[in-house]
Design a protein around this motif. Structure first.
Motif, PDB file in Angstrom:
ATOM      1  N   LEU A   1       0.860  -1.185   0.000  1.00  0.00           N
ATOM      2  CA  LEU A   1       0.000   0.000   0.000  1.00  0.00           C
ATOM      3  C   LEU A   1       0.895   1.234   0.000  1.00  0.00           C
ATOM      4  O   LEU A   1       1.839   1.326   0.796  1.00  0.00           O
ATOM      5  N   THR A   2       0.601   2.195  -0.880  1.00  0.00           N
ATOM      6  CA  THR A   2       1.500   3.335  -0.997  1.00  0.00           C
ATOM      7  C   THR A   2       0.743   4.595  -1.385  1.00  0.00           C
ATOM      8  O   THR A   2      -0.474   4.591  -1.576  1.00  0.00           O
ATOM      9  N   ASP A   3       1.508   5.677  -1.531  1.00  0.00           N
ATOM     10  CA  ASP A   3       0.967   6.975  -1.940  1.00  0.00           C
ATOM     11  C   ASP A   3       0.908   7.013  -3.471  1.00  0.00           C
ATOM     12  O   ASP A   3       1.899   6.710  -4.139  1.00  0.00           O
ATOM     13  N   PRO A   4      -0.220   7.386  -4.081  1.00  0.00           N
ATOM     14  CA  PRO A   4      -0.299   7.422  -5.542  1.00  0.00           C
ATOM     15  C   PRO A   4       0.705   8.364  -6.185  1.00  0.00           C
ATOM     16  O   PRO A   4       1.140   8.129  -7.324  1.00  0.00           O
ATOM     17  N   ASP A   5       1.114   9.413  -5.469  1.00  0.00           N
ATOM     18  CA  ASP A   5       2.100  10.348  -6.021  1.00  0.00           C
ATOM     19  C   ASP A   5       3.439   9.661  -6.270  1.00  0.00           C
ATOM     20  O   ASP A   5       4.162  10.013  -7.213  1.00  0.00           O
ATOM     21  N   ILE A   6       3.785   8.693  -5.419  1.00  0.00           N
ATOM     22  CA  ILE A   6       5.051   7.968  -5.592  1.00  0.00           C
ATOM     23  C   ILE A   6       5.048   7.195  -6.902  1.00  0.00           C
ATOM     24  O   ILE A   6       6.072   7.086  -7.584  1.00  0.00           O
ATOM     25  N   LEU A   7       3.880   6.685  -7.292  1.00  0.00           N
ATOM     26  CA  LEU A   7       3.763   5.880  -8.512  1.00  0.00           C
ATOM     27  C   LEU A   7       3.523   6.715  -9.755  1.00  0.00           C
ATOM     28  O   LEU A   7       3.637   6.197 -10.874  1.00  0.00           O
ATOM     29  N   THR A   8       3.187   7.990  -9.594  1.00  0.00           N
ATOM     30  CA  THR A   8       2.820   8.818 -10.750  1.00  0.00           C
ATOM     31  C   THR A   8       3.669  10.080 -10.844  1.00  0.00           C
ATOM     32  O   THR A   8       4.656  10.117 -11.571  1.00  0.00           O
TER      33      THR A   8
ATOM     34  N   HIS B   1      -1.904   5.926 -13.857  1.00  0.00           N
ATOM     35  CA  HIS B   1      -1.566   4.543 -13.580  1.00  0.00           C
ATOM     36  C   HIS B   1      -2.844   3.778 -13.292  1.00  0.00           C
ATOM     37  O   HIS B   1      -3.718   4.269 -12.584  1.00  0.00           O
ATOM     38  N   ASN B   2      -2.960   2.609 -13.853  1.00  0.00           N
ATOM     39  CA  ASN B   2      -4.162   1.794 -13.653  1.00  0.00           C
ATOM     40  C   ASN B   2      -3.967   0.918 -12.431  1.00  0.00           C
ATOM     41  O   ASN B   2      -3.746  -0.284 -12.531  1.00  0.00           O
ATOM     42  N   PHE B   3      -4.038   1.533 -11.245  1.00  0.00           N
ATOM     43  CA  PHE B   3      -3.824   0.760 -10.027  1.00  0.00           C
ATOM     44  C   PHE B   3      -5.108   0.640  -9.218  1.00  0.00           C
ATOM     45  O   PHE B   3      -6.072   1.368  -9.428  1.00  0.00           O
ATOM     46  N   VAL B   4      -5.096  -0.306  -8.280  1.00  0.00           N
ATOM     47  CA  VAL B   4      -6.247  -0.528  -7.404  1.00  0.00           C
ATOM     48  C   VAL B   4      -6.244   0.521  -6.303  1.00  0.00           C
ATOM     49  O   VAL B   4      -5.225   0.733  -5.649  1.00  0.00           O
TER      50      VAL B   4
ATOM     51  N   PRO C   1      -9.264   4.711   2.777  1.00  0.00           N
ATOM     52  CA  PRO C   1      -7.910   4.585   3.333  1.00  0.00           C
ATOM     53  C   PRO C   1      -7.724   5.363   4.622  1.00  0.00           C
ATOM     54  O   PRO C   1      -8.404   6.368   4.860  1.00  0.00           O
ATOM     55  N   VAL C   2      -6.790   4.904   5.442  1.00  0.00           N
ATOM     56  CA  VAL C   2      -6.444   5.617   6.675  1.00  0.00           C
ATOM     57  C   VAL C   2      -5.816   6.961   6.337  1.00  0.00           C
ATOM     58  O   VAL C   2      -6.087   7.976   6.984  1.00  0.00           O
ATOM     59  N   SER C   3      -4.962   6.983   5.317  1.00  0.00           N
ATOM     60  CA  SER C   3      -4.345   8.219   4.860  1.00  0.00           C
ATOM     61  C   SER C   3      -3.951   8.060   3.402  1.00  0.00           C
ATOM     62  O   SER C   3      -3.986   6.956   2.847  1.00  0.00           O
ATOM     63  N   LYS C   4      -3.552   9.141   2.767  1.00  0.00           N
ATOM     64  CA  LYS C   4      -3.135   9.108   1.371  1.00  0.00           C
ATOM     65  C   LYS C   4      -1.913   8.209   1.185  1.00  0.00           C
ATOM     66  O   LYS C   4      -1.728   7.609   0.125  1.00  0.00           O
ATOM     67  N   ASN C   5      -1.090   8.109   2.210  1.00  0.00           N
ATOM     68  CA  ASN C   5       0.130   7.300   2.121  1.00  0.00           C
ATOM     69  C   ASN C   5      -0.165   5.824   1.883  1.00  0.00           C
ATOM     70  O   ASN C   5       0.713   5.074   1.458  1.00  0.00           O
ATOM     71  N   TYR C   6      -1.392   5.389   2.185  1.00  0.00           N
ATOM     72  CA  TYR C   6      -1.760   3.977   2.020  1.00  0.00           C
ATOM     73  C   TYR C   6      -3.070   3.859   1.237  1.00  0.00           C
ATOM     74  O   TYR C   6      -3.922   3.048   1.559  1.00  0.00           O
ATOM     75  N   SER C   7      -3.228   4.671   0.212  1.00  0.00           N
ATOM     76  CA  SER C   7      -4.510   4.760  -0.482  1.00  0.00           C
ATOM     77  C   SER C   7      -4.593   3.948  -1.764  1.00  0.00           C
ATOM     78  O   SER C   7      -5.674   3.800  -2.332  1.00  0.00           O
ATOM     79  N   VAL C   8      -3.470   3.430  -2.274  1.00  0.00           N
ATOM     80  CA  VAL C   8      -3.495   2.595  -3.480  1.00  0.00           C
ATOM     81  C   VAL C   8      -2.585   1.391  -3.286  1.00  0.00           C
ATOM     82  O   VAL C   8      -1.687   1.391  -2.432  1.00  0.00           O
TER      83      VAL C   8
END
Length: 260
Positions: A90-97, A105-108, A113-120
């Motif tokens: 689980l990670t922050d979408p900004d890290i992946l994009t 990014h086509n991610f789940v 989520p508890v926070s954005k840091n664990y939202s995808v």
């Protein structure tokens, strides 16, 4: 059992010949599971008076073939001098994009989520490695890291889990050839033929990146990280790396796990 439970201050109701209901006093907040009741019975019978018994089913533990395959890849990359890291699935979408110049990014996504840091849930690994390098710019170079871990892919509403391997090297005078050298060593030890096909990828330098092809299927990316990406992550050293999908390597037993 009824007699012992009564001594342990539990009320017991018999439902059937071989079934009872145990009523738990309100002050016994430590009782959470039927195993806790079994423990109370064992205490009441006295552990010291209970003799040992043999297992009814004998089994031998071991690693799954998929785990053994993953460990082979880990051993190879450790042998190149890289340090294994483990990042969150689980990670922050900004890290992946945004952080790696990828627009979409086509991610789940996690619905609550508890926070954005664990939202995808990540669908690639190398952005996590770049994020680690960005947190360690105060350490000495070269920095060589890798991760063998799970990603979740999403396509037309269908999801599956698979294992990827990602590698990153940051140093003063590193280049595409340094990443290719490690990839080639890994493929030779895995007895796998592969091709590199020149490509353009927003995370890597144009003309210094390529897709990894095995048996006609694109299974990864390799290249020198784009200076824009390095600047966004405040990494001041040239960085190279690759990521490859292990299920597409024929000599390994890593399989995709489909869910719907």
């Amino acid at each position: 059992m009824e007699e012992v439970l009564n001594k342990r201050r539990f009320d017991v109701k018999k439902i059937e010949k071989d079934m009872i209901t145990v009523l738990i006093p309100p002050y016994r907040t430590d009782i959470l599971h039927w195993v806790d009741i079994a423990e109370e019975i064992a205490i009441g019978l006295d552990y010291n008076k209970m003799g040992p018994t043999k297992w009814k089913v004998l089994t031998t533990g071991g690693l799954l073939q998929e785990t053994e395959s993953e460990n082979i890849v880990r051993d190879i990359l450790v042998g190149t001098g890289a340090i294994e890291v483990i990042t969150n699935t689980l990670t922050d979408p900004d890290i992946l994009t945004i952080n790696v110049n990828i627009e979409e990014h086509n991610f789940v996504k996690i619905s609550n989520p508890v926070s954005k840091n664990y939202s995808v849930i990540r669908n690639i690994i190398f952005p996590n490695l770049i994020n680690i390098l960005s947190k360690n710019t105060h350490e000495t170079y070269p920095q060589v890291i890798f991760e063998v871990g799970e990603v979740v892919k999403l396509d037309k509403g269908k999801t599956w889990t698979q294992t990827n391997a990602a590698y990153m090297l940051a140093d003063t005078e590193t280049s595409f050839e340094d990443a290719h050298k490690v990839l080639d060593q890994m493929m030779r030890l895995l007895e796998t033929n592969y091709n590199l096909i020149e490509t353009e990828h927003p995370s890597f330098i144009r003309g210094r990146s390529a897709e990894i092809e095995i048996e006609g299927k694109i299974c990864g990316i390799i290249g020198e990280v784009n200076p824009e990406v390095l600047e966004k992550n405040q990494i001041w050293m040239p960085t190279v790396g690759f990521e490859i999908e292990l299920p597409l390597i024929p000599s390994l037993e890593c399989k995709k796990k489909y869910t719907y």
